[in-house]
Write a protein that holds these residues in place. Structure first.
Motif, PDB file in Angstrom:
ATOM      1  N   ASP A 192      11.384   1.548  -0.308  1.00  0.00           N
ATOM      2  CA  ASP A 192      11.052   0.879   0.574  1.00  0.00           C
ATOM      3  C   ASP A 192       9.766   1.279   1.571  1.00  0.00           C
ATOM      4  O   ASP A 192       8.568   1.065   1.806  1.00  0.00           O
ATOM      5  CB  ASP A 192      11.683  -0.318   1.284  1.00  0.00           C
ATOM      6  CG  ASP A 192      12.515  -0.961   0.526  1.00  0.00           C
ATOM      7  OD1 ASP A 192      12.023  -1.978  -0.575  1.00  0.00           O
ATOM      8  OD2 ASP A 192      13.727  -1.348   0.812  1.00  0.00           O
ATOM      9  N   ILE A 193      10.230   2.701   1.701  1.00  0.00           N
ATOM     10  CA  ILE A 193       9.272   3.250   3.302  1.00  0.00           C
ATOM     11  C   ILE A 193       8.148   3.440   1.786  1.00  0.00           C
ATOM     12  O   ILE A 193       6.658   3.608   2.507  1.00  0.00           O
ATOM     13  CB  ILE A 193      10.264   4.623   3.243  1.00  0.00           C
ATOM     14  CG1 ILE A 193      11.481   4.434   4.061  1.00  0.00           C
ATOM     15  CG2 ILE A 193       8.879   5.450   4.358  1.00  0.00           C
ATOM     16  CD1 ILE A 193      12.265   5.320   4.480  1.00  0.00           C
ATOM     17  N   LEU A 194       7.896   4.443   0.778  1.00  0.00           N
ATOM     18  CA  LEU A 194       6.478   4.716   0.170  1.00  0.00           C
ATOM     19  C   LEU A 194       5.825   3.534  -0.317  1.00  0.00           C
ATOM     20  O   LEU A 194       4.836   3.412  -0.582  1.00  0.00           O
ATOM     21  CB  LEU A 194       6.636   5.241  -1.576  1.00  0.00           C
ATOM     22  CG  LEU A 194       8.090   6.418  -1.280  1.00  0.00           C
ATOM     23  CD1 LEU A 194       9.148   7.389  -2.623  1.00  0.00           C
ATOM     24  CD2 LEU A 194       7.502   7.599  -0.732  1.00  0.00           C
ATOM     25  N   PHE A 195       6.241   2.725  -0.605  1.00  0.00           N
ATOM     26  CA  PHE A 195       5.027   1.181  -1.198  1.00  0.00           C
ATOM     27  C   PHE A 195       4.831   0.892   0.174  1.00  0.00           C
ATOM     28  O   PHE A 195       3.835   0.548   0.380  1.00  0.00           O
ATOM     29  CB  PHE A 195       6.556   0.547  -0.892  1.00  0.00           C
ATOM     30  CG  PHE A 195       5.809  -1.276  -1.476  1.00  0.00           C
ATOM     31  CD1 PHE A 195       4.794  -1.333  -2.752  1.00  0.00           C
ATOM     32  CD2 PHE A 195       5.318  -2.682  -0.646  1.00  0.00           C
ATOM     33  CE1 PHE A 195       4.039  -2.367  -3.201  1.00  0.00           C
ATOM     34  CE2 PHE A 195       5.196  -3.353  -1.163  1.00  0.00           C
ATOM     35  CZ  PHE A 195       4.239  -3.482  -2.326  1.00  0.00           C
ATOM     36  N   MET A 196       5.097   0.513   1.738  1.00  0.00           N
ATOM     37  CA  MET A 196       4.618   0.404   3.005  1.00  0.00           C
ATOM     38  C   MET A 196       3.668   1.237   2.912  1.00  0.00           C
ATOM     39  O   MET A 196       2.352   0.850   3.183  1.00  0.00           O
ATOM     40  CB  MET A 196       5.821   0.659   4.110  1.00  0.00           C
ATOM     41  CG  MET A 196       5.190   0.647   4.776  1.00  0.00           C
ATOM     42  SD  MET A 196       6.314   0.453   6.563  1.00  0.00           S
ATOM     43  CE  MET A 196       6.631   2.181   6.480  1.00  0.00           C
ATOM     44  N   MET A 197       3.748   2.979   2.561  1.00  0.00           N
ATOM     45  CA  MET A 197       2.734   4.107   3.134  1.00  0.00           C
ATOM     46  C   MET A 197       1.678   3.590   2.447  1.00  0.00           C
ATOM     47  O   MET A 197       0.647   3.779   2.958  1.00  0.00           O
ATOM     48  CB  MET A 197       3.553   5.217   3.221  1.00  0.00           C
ATOM     49  CG  MET A 197       4.617   5.015   4.155  1.00  0.00           C
ATOM     50  SD  MET A 197       3.459   5.418   5.593  1.00  0.00           S
ATOM     51  CE  MET A 197       4.159   3.575   6.609  1.00  0.00           C
ATOM     52  N   ARG A 198       2.035   3.447   1.748  1.00  0.00           N
ATOM     53  CA  ARG A 198       0.827   3.376  -0.453  1.00  0.00           C
ATOM     54  C   ARG A 198       0.172   2.289   0.384  1.00  0.00           C
ATOM     55  O   ARG A 198      -0.674   2.867   0.215  1.00  0.00           O
ATOM     56  CB  ARG A 198       1.887   3.181  -1.980  1.00  0.00           C
ATOM     57  CG  ARG A 198       0.664   3.467  -3.148  1.00  0.00           C
ATOM     58  CD  ARG A 198       0.848   3.185  -3.687  1.00  0.00           C
ATOM     59  NE  ARG A 198       0.002   2.542  -4.904  1.00  0.00           N
ATOM     60  CZ  ARG A 198      -0.807   3.800  -5.200  1.00  0.00           C
ATOM     61  NH1 ARG A 198      -0.227   4.615  -4.998  1.00  0.00           N
ATOM     62  NH2 ARG A 198      -1.622   3.654  -6.059  1.00  0.00           N
ATOM     63  N   ASN A 199       0.472   0.949   0.324  1.00  0.00           N
ATOM     64  CA  ASN A 199      -0.262   0.031   1.002  1.00  0.00           C
ATOM     65  C   ASN A 199      -1.328   0.381   2.213  1.00  0.00           C
ATOM     66  O   ASN A 199      -2.247  -0.029   2.506  1.00  0.00           O
ATOM     67  CB  ASN A 199       0.740  -0.748   1.228  1.00  0.00           C
ATOM     68  CG  ASN A 199       1.765  -1.785   0.290  1.00  0.00           C
ATOM     69  OD1 ASN A 199       0.656  -2.006  -1.333  1.00  0.00           O
ATOM     70  ND2 ASN A 199       2.020  -2.715   0.254  1.00  0.00           N
ATOM     71  N   SER A 200      -0.139   0.854   4.122  1.00  0.00           N
ATOM     72  CA  SER A 200      -1.356   1.709   4.467  1.00  0.00           C
ATOM     73  C   SER A 200      -2.319   2.300   4.116  1.00  0.00           C
ATOM     74  O   SER A 200      -3.119   2.215   4.888  1.00  0.00           O
ATOM     75  CB  SER A 200      -0.193   1.443   5.834  1.00  0.00           C
ATOM     76  OG  SER A 200      -1.177   2.088   6.394  1.00  0.00           O
ATOM     77  N   CYS A 201      -1.877   3.199   3.325  1.00  0.00           N
ATOM     78  CA  CYS A 201      -3.353   4.095   3.107  1.00  0.00           C
ATOM     79  C   CYS A 201      -3.942   3.916   2.274  1.00  0.00           C
ATOM     80  O   CYS A 201      -5.340   4.018   2.121  1.00  0.00           O
ATOM     81  CB  CYS A 201      -2.242   5.679   1.797  1.00  0.00           C
ATOM     82  SG  CYS A 201      -3.438   6.196   1.446  1.00  0.00           S
ATOM     83  N   LEU A 202      -3.792   3.278   1.470  1.00  0.00           N
ATOM     84  CA  LEU A 202      -4.853   2.188   0.374  1.00  0.00           C
ATOM     85  C   LEU A 202      -5.662   1.100   1.568  1.00  0.00           C
ATOM     86  O   LEU A 202      -6.902   0.761   1.353  1.00  0.00           O
ATOM     87  CB  LEU A 202      -4.323   0.931  -0.023  1.00  0.00           C
ATOM     88  CG  LEU A 202      -3.549   1.757  -1.610  1.00  0.00           C
ATOM     89  CD1 LEU A 202      -3.010   0.875  -3.097  1.00  0.00           C
ATOM     90  CD2 LEU A 202      -4.484   2.609  -2.415  1.00  0.00           C
ATOM     91  N   ALA A 203      -5.324   0.112   2.500  1.00  0.00           N
ATOM     92  CA  ALA A 203      -6.164  -0.309   3.691  1.00  0.00           C
ATOM     93  C   ALA A 203      -7.173   0.128   4.070  1.00  0.00           C
ATOM     94  O   ALA A 203      -8.506  -0.152   4.410  1.00  0.00           O
ATOM     95  CB  ALA A 203      -4.948  -1.138   4.285  1.00  0.00           C
ATOM     96  N   LEU A 204      -6.583   1.962   4.091  1.00  0.00           N
ATOM     97  CA  LEU A 204      -7.486   2.710   5.596  1.00  0.00           C
ATOM     98  C   LEU A 204      -8.237   3.163   4.386  1.00  0.00           C
ATOM     99  O   LEU A 204      -9.059   3.638   4.844  1.00  0.00           O
ATOM    100  CB  LEU A 204      -6.285   3.964   5.597  1.00  0.00           C
ATOM    101  CG  LEU A 204      -6.134   3.538   6.831  1.00  0.00           C
ATOM    102  CD1 LEU A 204      -4.924   4.568   7.208  1.00  0.00           C
ATOM    103  CD2 LEU A 204      -6.431   3.063   7.922  1.00  0.00           C
ATOM    104  N   SER A 205      -8.014   3.309   3.207  1.00  0.00           N
ATOM    105  CA  SER A 205      -8.940   4.541   2.393  1.00  0.00           C
ATOM    106  C   SER A 205      -9.851   3.414   1.983  1.00  0.00           C
ATOM    107  O   SER A 205     -11.062   3.568   1.121  1.00  0.00           O
ATOM    108  CB  SER A 205      -8.452   4.973   1.366  1.00  0.00           C
ATOM    109  OG  SER A 205      -7.729   4.256   0.228  1.00  0.00           O
ATOM    110  N   ASN A 206     -10.471   2.049   2.481  1.00  0.00           N
ATOM    111  CA  ASN A 206     -10.931   1.568   2.014  1.00  0.00           C
ATOM    112  C   ASN A 206     -12.013   0.521   2.752  1.00  0.00           C
ATOM    113  O   ASN A 206     -10.678  -0.644   3.648  1.00  0.00           O
ATOM    114  CB  ASN A 206     -10.354  -0.003   0.874  1.00  0.00           C
ATOM    115  CG  ASN A 206     -11.623  -0.940  -0.333  1.00  0.00           C
ATOM    116  OD1 ASN A 206     -12.922  -0.882   0.757  1.00  0.00           O
ATOM    117  ND2 ASN A 206     -10.599  -1.504  -1.177  1.00  0.00           N
ATOM    118  N   PRO A 207     -13.029   0.870   3.018  1.00  0.00           N
ATOM    119  CA  PRO A 207     -13.831   0.080   4.804  1.00  0.00           C
ATOM    120  C   PRO A 207     -14.279  -1.549   4.480  1.00  0.00           C
ATOM    121  O   PRO A 207     -14.515  -2.170   4.872  1.00  0.00           O
ATOM    122  CB  PRO A 207     -14.669   0.917   4.566  1.00  0.00           C
ATOM    123  CG  PRO A 207     -14.820   2.805   3.710  1.00  0.00           C
ATOM    124  CD  PRO A 207     -13.665   2.111   3.043  1.00  0.00           C
TER     125      PRO A 207
END
Length: 745
Positions: A192-207
């Motif tokens: 769950d932590i990895l999934f949440m962090m990955r989604n947040s990371c992808l959102a930040l990396s896509n302007p």
């Protein structure tokens, strides 16, 4: 009379002429102008101007007359003009005005410049300037856009500046939060932590996402620790890999969430964690101290150390995370703790003595900090320091084990330990427990007691070997039991603490293992023999060959198997006995417990059969009383020896001073106990002792008589010749008693 009036008139005319010839004020006697400005009549902040016959004053630039006059002649009339208040927007819209005495100064806003100090600030094109000077202003894959008085960086896909427009773009490795990777922890609850962090990371990396999937930092932080609580709530983690996976994932998540936090100070607490997070933002690197504290730990560092050469300037993060119930999961993996000797003695074991805390900073060089950080950890319980224990500052390394490299204890008391470390990770205070240093009194008691035991065992061995009236299967068992106990006590006395050389210590440990097992094996044979004596009416003896094979062969088999499977378990750094760490000690206590249980069974059956025989119609009371006495002594012997090794199990543990004294006393009683029960309490043995002493005394009297009498009488010779046959008849009668003893049974 007329002439008098004429004279007065002429005098008045003369005086009037004289007055008309004087130059007046502002002139000297020669009618030349006086320069009044030489006397500085105008005072501070004014200029003096001389005129013909007079002067006037004027205020200098930046000052004005109190009454608003331009020209004046009074002192102290000039006051400062406050240009910043008196004149609107004197420095222009892009500067700040600062009043000075008689002047003012204009300071351009950030992003503007001007060589003059009186306004007219113009925009700085940071993008062009950085390009000319080859500065990497926006980082890799970042595009610089100039604005009025500033600039902003536009990041490409896969890069972000976390919403701080004037910071360089840094690459986001969103794949590090992929649970399918080889380095991902095996603990399933981290998904769950990895999934949440990955989604947040992808959102930040896509302007171009325009906020889709993005969540503010505070909400992400709450989700992180809620998921962490779910993982830790069921209980302790099973392996070091699970612990390392959890610690690493939480630290990386805090690093990702930190730049997205809106507030400079954040605190979040759950039933499993307590987090304190501080962030600093600015156009330049932050400075000043950092102090974070919780119930179980305190962090002291500075912002320069926390920021380091971070991925972007103007931002720094420092976090202190306490795990409330993780100490049980990490109370292991102490194999890399070396060099902690105290007075040449190595610690025998370690215990976790504080909560586990993680320190996270935005500095990417956490393994080589420019300045040490200070971490104060509260002890789990108040323990008075003694010479047998000390506190150690340790961190959880990348191998999943505790280590002390780069960390040291600054000071410690009963409740807290202060640690300083040159790198960051997860930390805890360990209590290093050292083997007990026995006092002089205990050492003296050990030597004296074992010496007495050895002397008693020698008497027992001589008695069982040469006393013919008690020869039989039980005597053979007692003889070899005493031999094994004698050798074991002798080796224990001479070599238990001689740990060098290592090979010699292993040999001593193996011999102690063998002979102490031999003692219990012969004790088992005694229980078997008693069982046969009361159950079997005829042929109750056991062939000596069978006794030797069982009594010495069984311990040998155990020793061979133990030496093959756990050779390193023989001998430790503190004593030459079986190691308590790898389970080899059960190769001794396992057989001992089995023998004691089996002997208890034999003794119960023996007592039950004896009770039946005592109640029979024609009981052989003499034989039954003899077997009863044998059984009582055997039970007493087993109880003493078994009880001794109950305390012996705690002998090599920390702080077992009471157990050490009890073990020493019981060990010392072994030889005396065997001598009393099997020798002094036996009527046949006492008769043999009395006969032996009588022979010795008679021989001494005869020698004394031979030396003191020159002509011995024939009567004395005849008396002696009569006495020895009588002695032989007694001896033969005593031997005949042997055939009415155990052999008849």
């Amino acid at each position: 009379m007329g002439s008098t009036k004429e004279l007065l008139f002429l005098g008045w005319l003369c005086m009037l002429g004289k007055c008309l010839s004087d130059c007046g004020p502002g002139f000297d006697d020669q009618c030349e102008d006086i320069n009044e400005c030489l006397d500085k009549p105008c005072g501070k902040y004014s200029n003096c101007s001389n005129t013909n016959g007079s002067y006037y004053c004027q205020c200098i630039d930046g000052f004005r007359n109190r009454l608003g006059k331009v020209n004046f002649t009074l002192d102290g009339q000039c006051i400062d003009i406050h240009e910043c208040f008196d004149f609107d927007n004197i420095c222009g819209p892009n500067a700040n005005c600062t009043n000075l005495i008689g002047a003012y100064n204009c300071t351009c806003h950030f992003g503007y410049t001007n060589s003059s100090s009186h306004g007219n600030c113009t925009d700085i094109n940071e993008c062009s300037e950085a390009e000319d000077k080859k500065w990497d202003l926006c980082g890799e894959k970042g595009t610089c856009k100039n604005t009025n008085g500033s600039y902003w960086c536009k990041c490409s896909k896969g890069y972000t500046n976390y919403g701080n427009e004037r910071t360089p773009c840094s690459k986001l490795d969103c794949d590090s939060y992929n649970g399918d990777g080889e380095s991902a922890p095996s603990l399933g609850g981290l998904a769950d932590i990895l999934f949440m962090m990955r989604n947040s990371c992808l959102a930040l990396s896509n302007p171009s996402a325009a906020g889709e999937g993005k969540t503010d930092g505070e909400a992400l932080l709450e989700k992180l620790f809620t998921a962490t609580e779910t993982i830790l709530s069921p209980g302790h983690l099973d392996s070091s890999e699970d612990v390392s996976g959890l610690l690493e994932t939480v630290e990386n998540a805090i690093m990702l969430i930190g730049p997205q936090l809106k507030h400079n100070r954040n605190k979040i607490e759950t039933t499993e964690t307590d987090a304190q997070i501080a962030v600093q933002r600015g156009e330049t690197q932050p400075v000043g101290p950092v102090h974070l504290t919780s119930e179980n730990a305190t962090l002291d560092t500075d912002w320069a150390t926390a920021a380091g050469t971070g991925p972007y300037p103007g931002f720094a993060l420092a976090a202190l995370l306490s795990y409330k119930n993780l100490e049980q999961s990490v109370n292991r993996s102490f194999h890399e703790l070396t060099g902690l000797d105290k007075d040449g003695v190595k610690p025998s074991s370690f215990n976790i003595s504080s909560k586990v805390v993680s320190v996270v900073v935005s500095n990417p060089s956490t393994q080589n900090l420019s300045k040490e950080v200070t971490i104060t950890l509260r002890h789990l319980k108040v323990v008075n320091e003694s010479s047998e224990a000390s506190y150690v500052c340790a961190y959880w390394n990348e191998k999943g084990a505790w280590s002390t490299d780069g960390c040291r204890q600054q000071k410690s008391n009963d409740t807290h330990t202060v640690c300083t470390c040159g790198h960051l990770s997860s930390f805890a205070v360990l209590m290093a427990l050292y083997p007990m240093k026995y006092s002089f009194g205990l050492q003296l008691l050990t030597k004296m007691g074992l010496t007495i035991s050895l002397l008693c065992l020698i008497l027992c061995i001589l008695t069982f070997k040469f006393c013919r009236s008690i020869q039989g299967t039980r005597t053979t068992i007692h003889l070899h039991l005493c031999i094994c106990l004698f050798v074991a006590d002798l080796i224990f006395l001479a070599g238990i603490s001689r740990t060098q050389p290592e090979g010699g210590c292993k040999f001593v440990a193996a011999m102690l293992h063998y002979f102490f097992l031999g003692v219990f094996t012969w004790m088992l044979l005694e229980g078997v023999q008693l069982y046969r004596m009361v159950v079997l009416v005829f042929n109750a003896t056991i062939r000596p060959l069978y006794l030797y094979v069982t009594g010495y062969g069984t311990p040998l088999v155990v020793i061979i198997i133990s030496a093959i499977t756990r050779p390193s378990g023989y001998g430790t750094d503190q004593y030459c006995w079986l190691s308590l760490d790898n389970g080899l000690i059960w190769s001794f206590y396992g057989p001992v417990c089995f023998i004691i249980v089996l002997n208890i069974f034999f003794f119960i059956v023996t007592v039950w059969k004896l009770a039946q025989k005592f109640t029979s119609l024609n009981p052989d009371l003499s034989n039954l009383h003899k077997i009863k006495a044998f059984t009582v002594t055997a039970i007493a012997q087993m109880c003493i020896l078994g009880l001794m090794w109950v305390f012996g199990a705690f002998l090599f543990n920390e702080g077992a001073i009471v157990e050490a004294y009890i073990f020493t006393i019981l060990n010392s009683l072994q030889g005396a106990l065997v001598f009393i029960m099997h020798c002094l309490l036996s009527k046949q043995v006492r008769e043999e002792y009395a006969h032996f002493l009588a022979c010795v005394c008679t021989t001494q009297k005869k020698r004394y008589s031979d030396l003191s009498s020159i002509n011995p009488s024939s009567s004395s010779q005849s008396q002696v010749s009569i006495k020895w046959p009588h002695s032989r008849s007694q001896k033969q009668g005593s031997r005949s008693g042997q055939h009415t003893g155990e052999s008849q049974i």
